[in-house]
Design an enzyme around this catalytic site. Structure first.
Site, PDB file in Angstrom:
ATOM      1  N   GLY A 102      42.130  37.139  34.545  1.00  0.00           N
ATOM      2  CA  GLY A 102      42.371  37.496  33.145  1.00  0.00           C
ATOM      3  C   GLY A 102      41.111  37.759  32.338  1.00  0.00           C
ATOM      4  O   GLY A 102      41.157  37.799  31.109  1.00  0.00           O
ATOM      5  N   ASN A 121      52.074  39.238  39.900  1.00  0.00           N
ATOM      6  CA  ASN A 121      52.426  37.946  39.307  1.00  0.00           C
ATOM      7  C   ASN A 121      52.571  38.140  37.800  1.00  0.00           C
ATOM      8  O   ASN A 121      51.577  38.306  37.096  1.00  0.00           O
ATOM      9  CB  ASN A 121      51.315  36.930  39.628  1.00  0.00           C
ATOM     10  CG  ASN A 121      51.566  35.581  38.985  1.00  0.00           C
ATOM     11  OD1 ASN A 121      52.634  35.340  38.412  1.00  0.00           O
ATOM     12  ND2 ASN A 121      50.582  34.700  39.083  1.00  0.00           N
ATOM     13  N   HIS A 144      48.640  28.126  42.328  1.00  0.00           N
ATOM     14  CA  HIS A 144      47.908  29.042  41.442  1.00  0.00           C
ATOM     15  C   HIS A 144      46.977  28.221  40.542  1.00  0.00           C
ATOM     16  O   HIS A 144      47.326  27.105  40.148  1.00  0.00           O
ATOM     17  CB  HIS A 144      48.898  29.851  40.600  1.00  0.00           C
ATOM     18  CG  HIS A 144      48.236  30.982  39.876  1.00  0.00           C
ATOM     19  ND1 HIS A 144      47.505  30.794  38.727  1.00  0.00           N
ATOM     20  CD2 HIS A 144      48.164  32.309  40.166  1.00  0.00           C
ATOM     21  CE1 HIS A 144      47.019  31.970  38.328  1.00  0.00           C
ATOM     22  NE2 HIS A 144      47.408  32.898  39.187  1.00  0.00           N
ATOM     23  N   GLU A 158      46.368  28.359  37.527  1.00  0.00           N
ATOM     24  CA  GLU A 158      46.974  27.932  36.254  1.00  0.00           C
ATOM     25  C   GLU A 158      47.827  26.684  36.459  1.00  0.00           C
ATOM     26  O   GLU A 158      47.890  25.814  35.599  1.00  0.00           O
ATOM     27  CB  GLU A 158      47.773  29.100  35.647  1.00  0.00           C
ATOM     28  CG  GLU A 158      46.825  30.143  35.062  1.00  0.00           C
ATOM     29  CD  GLU A 158      47.303  31.579  35.156  1.00  0.00           C
ATOM     30  OE1 GLU A 158      48.510  31.801  35.353  1.00  0.00           O
ATOM     31  OE2 GLU A 158      46.457  32.485  35.045  1.00  0.00           O
ATOM     32  N   LYS A 185      53.518  35.992  35.667  1.00  0.00           N
ATOM     33  CA  LYS A 185      53.270  34.737  34.933  1.00  0.00           C
ATOM     34  C   LYS A 185      54.402  34.529  33.921  1.00  0.00           C
ATOM     35  O   LYS A 185      55.547  34.823  34.245  1.00  0.00           O
ATOM     36  CB  LYS A 185      51.875  34.768  34.301  1.00  0.00           C
ATOM     37  CG  LYS A 185      50.818  35.148  35.350  1.00  0.00           C
ATOM     38  CD  LYS A 185      49.414  34.973  34.909  1.00  0.00           C
ATOM     39  CE  LYS A 185      48.486  35.353  36.061  1.00  0.00           C
ATOM     40  NZ  LYS A 185      47.093  35.132  35.781  1.00  0.00           N
ATOM     41  N   GLU A 242      41.629  33.708  44.683  1.00  0.00           N
ATOM     42  CA  GLU A 242      41.607  34.067  43.270  1.00  0.00           C
ATOM     43  C   GLU A 242      40.536  33.237  42.570  1.00  0.00           C
ATOM     44  O   GLU A 242      40.816  32.112  42.117  1.00  0.00           O
ATOM     45  CB  GLU A 242      42.963  33.787  42.618  1.00  0.00           C
ATOM     46  CG  GLU A 242      44.105  34.588  43.199  1.00  0.00           C
ATOM     47  CD  GLU A 242      45.211  34.820  42.166  1.00  0.00           C
ATOM     48  OE1 GLU A 242      45.610  35.967  42.006  1.00  0.00           O
ATOM     49  OE2 GLU A 242      45.642  33.852  41.515  1.00  0.00           O
ATOM     50  N   SER A 286      41.614  40.049  38.029  1.00  0.00           N
ATOM     51  CA  SER A 286      41.241  41.295  37.335  1.00  0.00           C
ATOM     52  C   SER A 286      41.319  42.536  38.221  1.00  0.00           C
ATOM     53  O   SER A 286      40.497  43.445  38.089  1.00  0.00           O
ATOM     54  CB  SER A 286      39.854  41.164  36.691  1.00  0.00           C
ATOM     55  OG  SER A 286      39.882  40.177  35.681  1.00  0.00           O
TER      56      SER A 286
HETATM   57  P1  13P Z   1      44.727  38.963  36.437  1.00  0.00           P
HETATM   58  O1  13P Z   1      44.983  40.146  37.354  1.00  0.00           O
HETATM   59  O2  13P Z   1      45.358  39.131  35.085  1.00  0.00           O
HETATM   60  O3  13P Z   1      43.291  38.614  36.398  1.00  0.00           O
HETATM   61  O4  13P Z   1      45.488  37.705  37.084  1.00  0.00           O
HETATM   62  C1  13P Z   1      45.316  37.419  38.425  1.00  0.00           C
HETATM   63  C2  13P Z   1      46.252  36.356  38.826  1.00  0.00           C
HETATM   64  O5  13P Z   1      46.166  35.232  38.356  1.00  0.00           O
HETATM   65  C3  13P Z   1      47.300  36.706  39.785  1.00  0.00           C
HETATM   66  O6  13P Z   1      47.946  35.585  40.284  1.00  0.00           O
END
Ligand code: 13P
Length: 250
Positions: free
Chosen positions: A168, A9, A91, A93, A11, A162, A208
């Site tokens: 992150g 992803n 997601h 976010e 983003k 997740e 992560s």
């Molecule tokens: P990270 O791998 O940067 O923690 O992000 C995970 C994520 O949100 C994948 O959709």
């Protein structure tokens, strides 16, 4: 046999190079689905570059109507034009920054399941919810509302666990905690759709994930792949993750 996924992803980011991943994908030995999720504006570009390779392209979001007065939204029909086979839904976010509710996610999932695109439904608790030991309660609710009332095409559903506190932060869930939640998710899927279907649905872990922790996470029985954020932005790191998953299957 459940399908194994390694998904990246991006983003709201672009990556420097994709060609090495395309080349590497020829050497993948096992039946692994490798997917990258660029921003909407770059779906066409990457769809064209990756055409004919083993790497698929997916979208990070979609709206539940096919067309109309929905400023700023994207229909699944447009995604299909770019050869998208997957879409990430719910997601954290989107939930936290854009206030997407489980009810909205549910509408999106139902629409997508009526198409040929497969939804990857993201679920996961926040740090404060885990500290109150409410993580199962939170995830159960997310699953029940987002997936309630679905009557067919169950086999196209993919789940990504997740935990928000792991995204992150460099602080991934331990393999033990991931397995505990994945097996709980499978129980929930079983009560929604029946045991057989729940067994066939792939559950990915995200938060992560990197080349150091992927092996131990993927070793767990109910971890059927990974959804990678930050580490998917560097082509060499993402290739390494795909390679580790591939080797783990031999
Ligand atoms: P990270 O791998 O940067 O923690 O992000 C995970 C994520 O949100 C994948 O959709």
């Amino acid at each position: 046999m459940r399908k194994v996924y390694v998904a990246g992803n991006w983003k709201m980011n672009l990556i420097d190079e994709i060609q090495p991943l395309k080349e590497f994908s020829k050497d993948i030995k096992n039946d692994i689905e490798v997917i990258v999720f660029p921003p909407f504006t770059h779906l066409q570009k990457y769809g064209e570059i990756l055409k004919g390779s083993k790497v698929k392209v997916g979208a990070q979001n979609v709206f539940y109507e096919e067309k109309g007065a929905y400023t700023g939204e994207i229909s699944y029909r447009f995604l299909q034009e770019f050869g998208c086979e997957y879409v990430i839904l719910g997601h954290s976010e989107r939930r936290n920054i854009f206030r997407e509710s489980d009810e909205l996610v549910s509408l999106k999932i139902k629409k997508i399941l009526s198409s040929s695109i497969k939804p990857i439904l993201c679920v996961g608790e926040r740090e404060e919810e885990r500290s109150l030991n409410k993580q199962k309660f939170v995830v159960e609710n997310q699953l029940k509302i987002s997936l309630g009332g679905i009557e067919n095409n169950f086999k196209n559903i993919i789940i990504a666990y997740e935990p928000v506190w792991a995204i992150g932060t460099g602080k991934n869930a331990s393999p033990y905690d991931a397995q505990e939640m994945h097996s709980f998710i499978r129980e929930q899927l079983s009560s929604l759709f029946g045991k057989k279907i729940s067994y066939d649905i792939s559950i990915l872990y995200g938060g992560s994930v990197n080349e150091e922790n992927v092996k131990d996470l993927f070793r767990e029985d109910d971890v059927d792949g990974v959804l990678v954020g930050g580490a998917s932005l560097k082509c060499d790191k993402f290739i390494k993750i795909v390679e580790i998953v591939d080797k783990s299957l031999i």
